[in-house]
Write an enzyme that holds these catalytic residues in place. Sequence first.
Site, PDB file in Angstrom:
ATOM      1  N   GLY A 286       6.042   5.362   8.354  1.00  0.00           N
ATOM      2  CA  GLY A 286       5.839   6.818   8.361  1.00  0.00           C
ATOM      3  C   GLY A 286       5.694   7.569   9.688  1.00  0.00           C
TER       4      GLY A 286
ATOM      5  N   GLU B  69       9.332   1.561  11.262  1.00  0.00           N
ATOM      6  CA  GLU B  69       9.749   2.793  10.914  1.00  0.00           C
ATOM      7  C   GLU B  69       9.570   4.036  10.605  1.00  0.00           C
ATOM      8  OE1 GLU B  69      13.698   2.447  10.392  1.00  0.00           O
ATOM      9  OE2 GLU B  69      13.656   0.588  10.193  1.00  0.00           O
TER      10      GLU B  69
ATOM     11  N   LYS C 201       0.989  -1.331  -0.082  1.00  0.00           N
ATOM     12  CA  LYS C 201       0.296  -0.072  -0.179  1.00  0.00           C
ATOM     13  C   LYS C 201       1.368   1.400   0.007  1.00  0.00           C
ATOM     14  CE  LYS C 201      -1.723   3.130   3.065  1.00  0.00           C
ATOM     15  NZ  LYS C 201      -2.180   4.263   2.178  1.00  0.00           N
TER      16      LYS C 201
ATOM     17  N   GLU D 153       9.007  16.577  15.649  1.00  0.00           N
ATOM     18  CA  GLU D 153       9.315  16.673  13.993  1.00  0.00           C
ATOM     19  C   GLU D 153       7.701  17.324  13.049  1.00  0.00           C
ATOM     20  OE1 GLU D 153       7.602  13.071  11.655  1.00  0.00           O
ATOM     21  OE2 GLU D 153       9.544  12.814  11.097  1.00  0.00           O
TER      22      GLU D 153
ATOM     23  N   CYS E  53      13.050  11.618   6.618  1.00  0.00           N
ATOM     24  CA  CYS E  53      12.968  11.202   7.913  1.00  0.00           C
ATOM     25  C   CYS E  53      14.074  11.461   9.070  1.00  0.00           C
ATOM     26  CB  CYS E  53      12.543   9.732   8.497  1.00  0.00           C
ATOM     27  SG  CYS E  53      13.752   8.606   7.082  1.00  0.00           S
TER      28      CYS E  53
ATOM     29  N   THR F 297       0.838   6.763  13.605  1.00  0.00           N
ATOM     30  CA  THR F 297       0.730   5.618  12.517  1.00  0.00           C
ATOM     31  C   THR F 297       0.979   4.385  13.004  1.00  0.00           C
ATOM     32  OG1 THR F 297      -0.175   7.299  11.024  1.00  0.00           O
ATOM     33  CG2 THR F 297      -0.180   5.024  10.333  1.00  0.00           C
TER      34      THR F 297
HETATM   35  P1  NAD Z   1       1.542   8.505   7.629  1.00  0.00           P
HETATM   36  O1  NAD Z   1       1.941   7.963   9.087  1.00  0.00           O
HETATM   37  O2  NAD Z   1       0.243   9.070   7.450  1.00  0.00           O
HETATM   38  O3  NAD Z   1       0.801   7.438   6.142  1.00  0.00           O
HETATM   39  C1  NAD Z   1       2.283   6.689   5.830  1.00  0.00           C
HETATM   40  C2  NAD Z   1       1.356   5.278   5.799  1.00  0.00           C
HETATM   41  O4  NAD Z   1       0.327   4.657   6.047  1.00  0.00           O
HETATM   42  C3  NAD Z   1       0.410   5.957   4.544  1.00  0.00           C
HETATM   43  O5  NAD Z   1       0.609   5.099   3.510  1.00  0.00           O
HETATM   44  C4  NAD Z   1      -1.106   5.878   4.658  1.00  0.00           C
HETATM   45  O6  NAD Z   1      -2.017   6.247   3.824  1.00  0.00           O
HETATM   46  C5  NAD Z   1      -0.776   4.640   6.369  1.00  0.00           C
HETATM   47  N1  NAD Z   1      -1.380   4.322   7.042  1.00  0.00           N
HETATM   48  C6  NAD Z   1      -1.972   6.094   7.666  1.00  0.00           C
HETATM   49  N2  NAD Z   1      -3.439   5.351   8.796  1.00  0.00           N
HETATM   50  C7  NAD Z   1      -3.016   3.742   8.509  1.00  0.00           C
HETATM   51  C8  NAD Z   1      -3.630   2.852   9.789  1.00  0.00           C
HETATM   52  N3  NAD Z   1      -3.983   3.487  10.630  1.00  0.00           N
HETATM   53  N4  NAD Z   1      -3.380   2.082   9.709  1.00  0.00           N
HETATM   54  C9  NAD Z   1      -2.403   1.450   8.467  1.00  0.00           C
HETATM   55  N5  NAD Z   1      -2.148   2.198   7.419  1.00  0.00           N
HETATM   56  C10 NAD Z   1      -2.259   3.839   7.731  1.00  0.00           C
HETATM   57  O7  NAD Z   1       3.187   9.721   7.058  1.00  0.00           O
HETATM   58  P2  NAD Z   1       3.250  10.124   5.783  1.00  0.00           P
HETATM   59  O8  NAD Z   1       2.797  11.580   6.389  1.00  0.00           O
HETATM   60  O9  NAD Z   1       3.081   9.386   5.304  1.00  0.00           O
HETATM   61  O10 NAD Z   1       5.554  10.109   6.271  1.00  0.00           O
HETATM   62  C11 NAD Z   1       5.679  11.179   6.652  1.00  0.00           C
HETATM   63  C12 NAD Z   1       5.903   9.930   8.015  1.00  0.00           C
HETATM   64  O11 NAD Z   1       7.230   9.468   8.103  1.00  0.00           O
HETATM   65  C13 NAD Z   1       7.165  11.675   8.908  1.00  0.00           C
HETATM   66  O12 NAD Z   1       6.431  10.482  10.029  1.00  0.00           O
HETATM   67  C14 NAD Z   1       8.446  10.651   9.231  1.00  0.00           C
HETATM   68  O13 NAD Z   1       9.562  10.676   9.322  1.00  0.00           O
HETATM   69  C15 NAD Z   1       8.308   9.130   8.533  1.00  0.00           C
HETATM   70  N6  NAD Z   1       8.816   8.172   7.692  1.00  0.00           N
HETATM   71  C16 NAD Z   1      10.135   7.909   8.395  1.00  0.00           C
HETATM   72  C17 NAD Z   1      11.025   6.861   7.630  1.00  0.00           C
HETATM   73  C18 NAD Z   1      12.149   6.034   8.173  1.00  0.00           C
HETATM   74  O14 NAD Z   1      12.386   4.980   7.748  1.00  0.00           O
HETATM   75  N7  NAD Z   1      12.661   6.091   9.885  1.00  0.00           N
HETATM   76  C19 NAD Z   1      11.289   7.010   6.381  1.00  0.00           C
HETATM   77  C20 NAD Z   1      10.316   8.205   5.764  1.00  0.00           C
HETATM   78  C21 NAD Z   1       9.405   8.684   6.297  1.00  0.00           C
END
Ligand code: NAD
Length: 483
Positions: free
Chosen positions: A229, A251, A176, A387, A285, A233
């Site tokens: 993400g 992650e 997804k 963040e 991130c 979440t």
């Molecule tokens: P997000 O958590 O909003 O979404 C990430 C994914 O999770 C999306 O595909 C979203 O549709 C899905 N999602 C959302 N709610 C969900 C639920 N209840 N159940 C299952 N899936 C769900 O994150 P974002 O805004 O897309 O990305 C930004 C964040 O990602 C930042 O916090 C960033 O630090 C983090 N990030 C971390 C890394 C790492 O490697 N640690 C890398 C890139 C981004």
Amino acid sequence: MSLDNNKILNFIGGELVEPINGDYFENIEPATGKAYALIPDSDEQDLEHAVTAAKQAFPGWRDTAPEKRAQIMIKLAELIEARMDEFVAAESRDNGKPQSLAAAIDIPRGAANFRAFARMAADFGGERFEKDSSSSYVLRTPIGVVSTISPWNLPLLLFTWKMAPALAAGNCVIAKPSEVTPMTAYMLSALANEAGFPPGVLNVVHGMGAKIGAAITNHPDISAISFTGGTATGLAIYQAAAPHLKKVSLELGGKNPTVVFDDADFDAAVTGAKTAAFANQGQICLCGSRLFVHQDIYDRFKQSLLEQVAEIKIGDPQQADTQHGATVSEAHMEKVLAYIELAKQEGGKLLAGGQRRMLQGRCQDGYFIEPTVFENLPSGCRTNQEEIFGPVVSLIPFSSEQEVLEMANSTPYGLAASVWTQDQDRAARMAEQIDSGIVWINCWNLRDLDTPFGGMKKSGLGREGTWDAMHFFTQQKTVTSPK
Ligand code: NAD
């Protein structure tokens, strides 16, 4: 403009299909603020379809020789590389990042991930233990049907980084992508058959996190979830997965320190700290959003940094000389701008940027935010603890190793750190004492894909990287016989 001819489709059982409910929502181009495609608003029915296809495909894929799996993955890498320009343009349009960045990092890494794990498919094996009375070996077998959930900041790069090890290990995948940036995942799915993936081995379902994402985390037949993400979440996924005892890799977010000592290579440190703060509009991130500078070089460092920041070219992501594109969405832009206001309320002195940048012509409604630099914010304030995930950096002076360590470790996060010093002993001390999964010395974001990647504290659970991800996507079986 009708968007009906620009529909993204799910990829299930080897076919590009509409969502069963027929519902779509708009895909917005961040540089223009205009809708340009439609995204399936998939739900449990589509997931059920994908799970059925994946379960049917699993025995065949599990029993496919690792070399053959590797061949198919390499073919997919080649197909992406052959369409490099198309993928670069699509990634930039979907995300707002400059095309130059997508061409330098996102798409080449998207393809390289398949090559890296194709190598692992063939090489990965278990350990052997020889003792006086027994002889044992460990088999690593695929888990079954697994899922990957990825974010919008590095869309194809993270989408493939998670799916490639799962496929290499012999699992069938339901992937997804982020609903904010689904286009290159869709383009990849359209190449899967040509690459040679049997139907059902790789499935891509599009839609909202709270709907299709939550359905994935709750599905009893999906045995592992690799998620990248936000921390909130990640916690929701961890909780939803617990009753099923699903394997989970998380992650999550970061609030990473960049630490510059007075003996650092000055020019390299300024450029490195600027890149760490503003790459991808600060939406990585790993970005260094807290910039600790030794007090003896603070004023000179600040001045050099501000000179470099003033040179950053903000513009249409399609233009070759653009270095700083749009933030990913209107909602995210508003969130970042709200943090800039908060920083002012918390006593921050604005040194650069601080505003939405309005461009002319095609991008007049785009979501651009100027590279923003603050100083004078106490280490414990919200701006320095939460963040922001945008082009905002906070400059903080320090006087001793001990003081900077305490501040660096003061947030709930622990993903990455970047330390600039020419003193090797100090570098080693800092690396040992900073609470983060990755410490870069005199560099930032220098990645060896074989090394473990992931965070401590609220930045995550588990590690990625070629070896770690293959471990995650396999189960161990110990086989022992007497001697
Ligand atoms: P997000 O958590 O909003 O979404 C990430 C994914 O999770 C999306 O595909 C979203 O549709 C899905 N999602 C959302 N709610 C969900 C639920 N209840 N159940 C299952 N899936 C769900 O994150 P974002 O805004 O897309 O990305 C930004 C964040 O990602 C930042 O916090 C960033 O630090 C983090 N990030 C971390 C890394 C790492 O490697 N640690 C890398 C890139 C981004």
